[in-house]
Design a protein around this motif. Structure first.
Motif, mmCIF file in Angstrom:
data_model
loop_
_atom_site.group_PDB
_atom_site.id
_atom_site.type_symbol
_atom_site.label_atom_id
_atom_site.label_comp_id
_atom_site.label_asym_id
_atom_site.label_seq_id
_atom_site.Cartn_x
_atom_site.Cartn_y
_atom_site.Cartn_z
ATOM 1 N N ASP A 85 0.615 -1.200 0.118
ATOM 2 C CA ASP A 85 0.076 0.078 0.060
ATOM 3 C C ASP A 85 0.836 1.152 0.089
ATOM 4 N N GLY A 86 2.030 1.167 0.715
ATOM 5 C CA GLY A 86 2.845 2.410 0.677
ATOM 6 C C GLY A 86 3.434 2.706 -0.604
ATOM 7 N N VAL A 87 4.102 1.328 -1.245
ATOM 8 C CA VAL A 87 4.579 1.697 -2.595
ATOM 9 C C VAL A 87 3.616 2.215 -3.492
ATOM 10 N N LYS A 88 2.425 1.884 -3.492
ATOM 11 C CA LYS A 88 1.487 2.526 -4.364
ATOM 12 C C LYS A 88 1.157 3.694 -4.269
ATOM 13 N N LYS A 89 1.093 4.164 -3.157
ATOM 14 C CA LYS A 89 0.795 5.531 -2.490
ATOM 15 C C LYS A 89 2.041 6.412 -3.015
ATOM 16 N N ASP A 90 3.302 5.865 -2.721
ATOM 17 C CA ASP A 90 4.238 7.032 -2.954
ATOM 18 C C ASP A 90 5.243 7.003 -4.228
ATOM 19 N N LEU A 91 4.515 6.020 -5.134
ATOM 20 C CA LEU A 91 5.388 5.805 -6.459
ATOM 21 C C LEU A 91 5.370 6.889 -7.448
ATOM 22 N N GLY A 92 4.135 7.609 -7.474
ATOM 23 C CA GLY A 92 4.148 8.930 -8.052
ATOM 24 C C GLY A 92 5.274 9.909 -7.670
ATOM 25 N N SER A 93 5.177 10.101 -6.347
ATOM 26 C CA SER A 93 6.197 11.061 -5.801
ATOM 27 C C SER A 93 7.677 10.789 -5.975
ATOM 28 N N ILE A 94 7.981 9.321 -6.154
ATOM 29 C CA ILE A 94 9.411 8.653 -6.181
ATOM 30 C C ILE A 94 9.662 9.017 -7.715
ATOM 31 N N ILE A 95 8.908 8.760 -8.418
ATOM 32 C CA ILE A 95 9.219 9.019 -9.865
ATOM 33 C C ILE A 95 9.539 10.406 -10.423
ATOM 34 N N GLY A 96 8.323 11.436 -9.610
ATOM 35 C CA GLY A 96 8.859 12.775 -9.674
ATOM 36 C C GLY A 96 9.936 13.147 -9.094
ATOM 37 N N LEU A 97 10.438 12.642 -7.941
ATOM 38 C CA LEU A 97 11.563 12.961 -7.557
ATOM 39 C C LEU A 97 12.872 12.467 -8.286
ATOM 40 N N SER A 98 12.569 11.427 -8.960
ATOM 41 C CA SER A 98 13.851 10.913 -9.820
ATOM 42 C C SER A 98 13.962 11.674 -10.842
ATOM 43 N N ILE A 99 12.805 12.231 -11.429
ATOM 44 C CA ILE A 99 13.093 12.883 -12.903
ATOM 45 C C ILE A 99 13.416 14.463 -12.417
ATOM 46 N N LEU A 100 13.201 15.117 -11.520
ATOM 47 C CA LEU A 100 13.435 16.285 -10.878
ATOM 48 C C LEU A 100 14.862 16.171 -10.407
ATOM 49 N N SER A 101 15.593 15.190 -9.715
ATOM 50 C CA SER A 101 16.682 14.946 -9.513
ATOM 51 C C SER A 101 17.858 14.955 -10.623
ATOM 52 N N THR A 102 17.045 13.875 -11.465
ATOM 53 C CA THR A 102 18.031 13.720 -12.666
ATOM 54 C C THR A 102 18.098 14.946 -13.517
ATOM 55 N N ILE A 103 17.410 15.859 -13.514
ATOM 56 C CA ILE A 103 17.327 16.989 -14.529
ATOM 57 C C ILE A 103 18.631 17.922 -13.348
ATOM 58 N N MET A 104 18.429 17.973 -12.334
ATOM 59 C CA MET A 104 19.519 18.790 -11.315
ATOM 60 C C MET A 104 20.819 18.301 -11.557
ATOM 61 N N LEU A 105 20.956 17.066 -11.670
ATOM 62 C CA LEU A 105 22.565 16.180 -12.019
ATOM 63 C C LEU A 105 22.828 16.484 -13.104
ATOM 64 N N VAL A 106 22.136 16.466 -14.169
ATOM 65 C CA VAL A 106 22.434 16.706 -15.724
ATOM 66 C C VAL A 106 23.016 18.268 -15.840
ATOM 67 N N VAL A 107 22.151 19.183 -15.364
ATOM 68 C CA VAL A 107 22.711 20.555 -15.160
ATOM 69 C C VAL A 107 23.892 20.638 -14.347
ATOM 70 N N GLY A 108 23.865 19.958 -13.326
ATOM 71 C CA GLY A 108 25.150 20.237 -12.621
ATOM 72 C C GLY A 108 26.288 19.725 -13.285
ATOM 73 N N LEU A 109 26.202 18.437 -14.119
ATOM 74 C CA LEU A 109 27.390 17.818 -14.682
ATOM 75 C C LEU A 109 27.699 18.707 -15.912
ATOM 76 N N MET A 110 26.619 19.366 -16.376
ATOM 77 C CA MET A 110 27.086 19.995 -17.456
ATOM 78 C C MET A 110 28.056 21.597 -17.045
ATOM 79 N N LEU A 111 27.761 21.928 -15.854
ATOM 80 C CA LEU A 111 28.417 23.012 -15.055
ATOM 81 C C LEU A 111 29.828 22.523 -14.649
ATOM 82 N N CYS A 112 30.588 22.203 -15.665
ATOM 83 C CA CYS A 112 32.127 21.795 -15.240
ATOM 84 C C CYS A 112 32.158 20.473 -14.237
ATOM 85 N N PHE A 113 31.049 19.605 -14.372
ATOM 86 C CA PHE A 113 31.106 18.245 -13.782
ATOM 87 C C PHE A 113 31.125 18.157 -12.254
#
Length: 292
Positions: free
Chosen positions: A122-150
């Motif tokens: 039940d907890g996984v079903k409830k939080d899956l959307g938030s986890i995926i949203g955090l994954s996408i958001l953190s990936t964007i942040m990491l990509v931008v960070g890596l582009m800024l001189c790694f």
């Protein structure tokens, strides 16, 4: 209480975290994977099929005749579609594995080593959307960070690795998870980085073991083709045997790396939280006061 119970809410050094990660997997292997297959079963099948199809579609790239005279594989979009399906499957699988492992640990901690599968699912079903949203958001942040001189990307990776435990254990909002993760690693960045680095290297080495059959088969096919003078078509190496071996190896690698990363992130979170807030110590003092 479970006789093999491992206390999460306490301070640990790097070596203790590594030891307890392996101990936790060893003592919880069967119940943990039982719940994992319940939550990831359908997506796991889709992931297997998508990796197999992508491997099959991309093998045409190795055929020089396909590239030169019959680029139908690209015109049809088969490679792009298969890659897109595979990436979506990986994202869903990532979210489900992290959600399941962390909710398993939450149930484990809340019930002194006894888990409740219904609560976990039940907890996984409830939080899956938030986890995926955090994954996408953190990936964007990491990509931008890596582009800024790694280096900024490496710096961001450390706090962002703790956003999922904060989401599950503290029930924080999505954006609060990010801000709280930076606060948590404040003055503890280097030890956290070292722990993540060692865990990452160990999990990668363990996962690479499953690639050995595919690597050996590729070497054998290449050697055979070269000795027989039939190496004019490199794509012939990637037959159905290679596709099966490569697909199984890839999925097992994902499972191993995600599993180790999720469990270690929980230990790191509780370790830092204990250093900052002494939550476990205060709970133990409170429980002693109630027992008197």
């Amino acid at each position: 209480m479970n006789n093999n119970y491992i206390e999460f809410k306490k301070k640990r050094e790097l070596g203790e975290i590594l030891t307890d990660v392996f101990a936790f997997i060893r003592t919880n292997f069967k119940p943990l994977f039982t719940v994992l297959f319940k939550t990831t079963g359908v997506v796991l099948v889709v992931l297997l099929l998508s990796i197999a199809y992508y491997t099959y579609a991309s093998s045409s790239i190795m055929d020089p005749f396909t590239l030169g005279g019959n680029p139908e594989i690209f015109n049809s979009g088969a490679l792009i579609i298969s890659a897109l399906i595979m990436l979506i499957s990986i994202l869903l699988f990532y979210g489900l594995v992290f959600g399941t492992v962390l909710h398993y640990i939450k149930s484990y901690v809340d019930n002194d080593g006894v888990i409740n599968q219904t609560t976990i699912v039940d907890g996984v079903k409830k939080d899956l959307g938030s986890i995926i949203g955090l994954s996408i958001l953190s990936t964007i942040m990491l990509v931008v960070g890596l582009m800024l001189c790694f280096i900024p990307g490496i710096y961001l990776y450390v706090p962002l690795s703790l956003i999922y435990p904060i989401l599950i254990f503290k029930k924080s909002a999505v954006f609060d998870c990010i801000s709280e993760s930076f606060e948590l690693v404040k003055n503890e960045w280097w030890i956290t980085f070292a722990t993540l680095l060692v865990i990452g290297i160990l999990s990668y080495i363990i996962s690479m073991v499953f690639s050995i059959p595919a690597i050996m088969y590729t070497f054998f096919k290449t050697f055979t083709a070269a000795s027989e003078g039939t190496f004019s078509d490199p794509s012939s190496i990637y037959d159905w045997v290679f596709i099966v071996l490569n697909t199984i190896a890839s999925v097992l690698q994902y499972i191993i790396i995600y599993l180790f990363t999720a469990i270690s992130s929980a230990f790191i979170y509780f370790n830092l939280n204990e250093r900052k807030h002494h939550t476990g110590t205060l709970e133990q003092i409170d429980s002693l006061g109630k027992s008197e």
